[in-house]
Every structure is written in structure tokens, then in C-alpha cells.
Write a protein that holds these residues in place. Structure first.
Motif, PDB file in Angstrom:
ATOM      1  N   GLU A   1       0.860  -1.186   0.000  1.00 34.75           N
ATOM      2  CA  GLU A   1       0.000   0.000   0.000  1.00 34.75           C
ATOM      3  C   GLU A   1       0.891   1.230   0.000  1.00 34.75           C
ATOM      4  O   GLU A   1       1.367   1.663   1.043  1.00 34.75           O
ATOM      5  N   HIS A   2       1.113   1.801  -1.162  1.00 36.99           N
ATOM      6  CA  HIS A   2       1.983   2.968  -1.300  1.00 36.99           C
ATOM      7  C   HIS A   2       1.138   4.239  -1.175  1.00 36.99           C
ATOM      8  O   HIS A   2       0.060   4.324  -1.761  1.00 36.99           O
ATOM      9  N   PRO A   3       1.620   5.245  -0.452  1.00 35.69           N
ATOM     10  CA  PRO A   3       0.805   6.447  -0.221  1.00 35.69           C
ATOM     11  C   PRO A   3       0.490   7.254  -1.484  1.00 35.69           C
ATOM     12  O   PRO A   3      -0.534   7.925  -1.534  1.00 35.69           O
ATOM     13  N   THR A   4       1.346   7.198  -2.494  1.00 29.43           N
ATOM     14  CA  THR A   4       1.084   8.004  -3.697  1.00 29.43           C
ATOM     15  C   THR A   4       0.640   7.177  -4.899  1.00 29.43           C
ATOM     16  O   THR A   4      -0.120   7.664  -5.722  1.00 29.43           O
ATOM     17  N   THR A   5       1.085   5.940  -5.004  1.00 32.87           N
ATOM     18  CA  THR A   5       0.725   5.125  -6.182  1.00 32.87           C
ATOM     19  C   THR A   5      -0.388   4.128  -5.909  1.00 32.87           C
ATOM     20  O   THR A   5      -0.876   3.495  -6.819  1.00 32.87           O
ATOM     21  N   GLY A   6      -0.766   3.975  -4.652  1.00 34.34           N
ATOM     22  CA  GLY A   6      -1.851   3.061  -4.319  1.00 34.34           C
ATOM     23  C   GLY A   6      -1.362   1.638  -4.095  1.00 34.34           C
ATOM     24  O   GLY A   6      -0.184   1.387  -3.867  1.00 34.34           O
TER      25      GLY A   6
END
Length: 81
Positions: free
Chosen positions: A55-60
Motif C-alpha cells: 500500500e503505497h501512499p502516492t501510487t496506491g
């Protein structure tokens, strides 16, 4: 976003032998594989199982370490969660 189900896929891996006279029926059970992970996609030809969910904060949400398994080689799919 809810993660896809965790599954255990039992399948027979493809392999080759140098003996051209050996028929598939004789070696079909020689390479059993168990893959465990997230069931991220199914198509008529393939089952895709990922080992990691990020779960990446900018890429989802991203899935990594994805194994594509030909459906003709799948023996069983068992849901774990």
C-alpha cells in the motif's frame, strides 16, 4: 480497498527431459508445486497469485512477486481467507 483472498494453489510445473521418447503421462506428477498468496486475477488461461501486497501512499496498492500459473496445470485452488 479490501485485499483479494489468500489462496493455496496446487499445480504441476512444466519441465522438459532430454529423452524424446518419454510421454507426458509418465512425468505429469514429477513437478508438484504449491503456491500461496493473494489471488489477484483469473483469466480463462491463467491464474495470478501474488506474494506481496504493498500500500503505497502516492501510487496506491501494488502487488509484487506475481506468479502466472496456466490453468491447465492447476490441480486445486483452496481459499485460506
Amino acid at each position: 480497498m479490501k485485499p483479494p483472498p489468500l489462496v493455496e494453489v496446487r499445480w504441476t510445473d512444466a519441465w522438459s527431459d532430454d529423452d524424446p521418447g518419454e510421454f507426458p503421462e509418465r512425468w505429469a506428477d514429477r513437478c508438484p508445486v504449491v503456491t500461496v498468496g493473494f489471488l489477484v486475477r483469473r483469466t480463462p488461461a491463467l491464474v495470478f497469485v501474488a506474494g506481496e501486497r504493498v500500500e503505497h501512499p502516492t501510487t496506491g496498492v501494488r502487488y509484487r512477486a506475481v506468479t502466472a500459473i496456466p490453468r491447465v496445470l492447476v490441480r486445486a485452488i483452496r481459499r485460506l481467507s
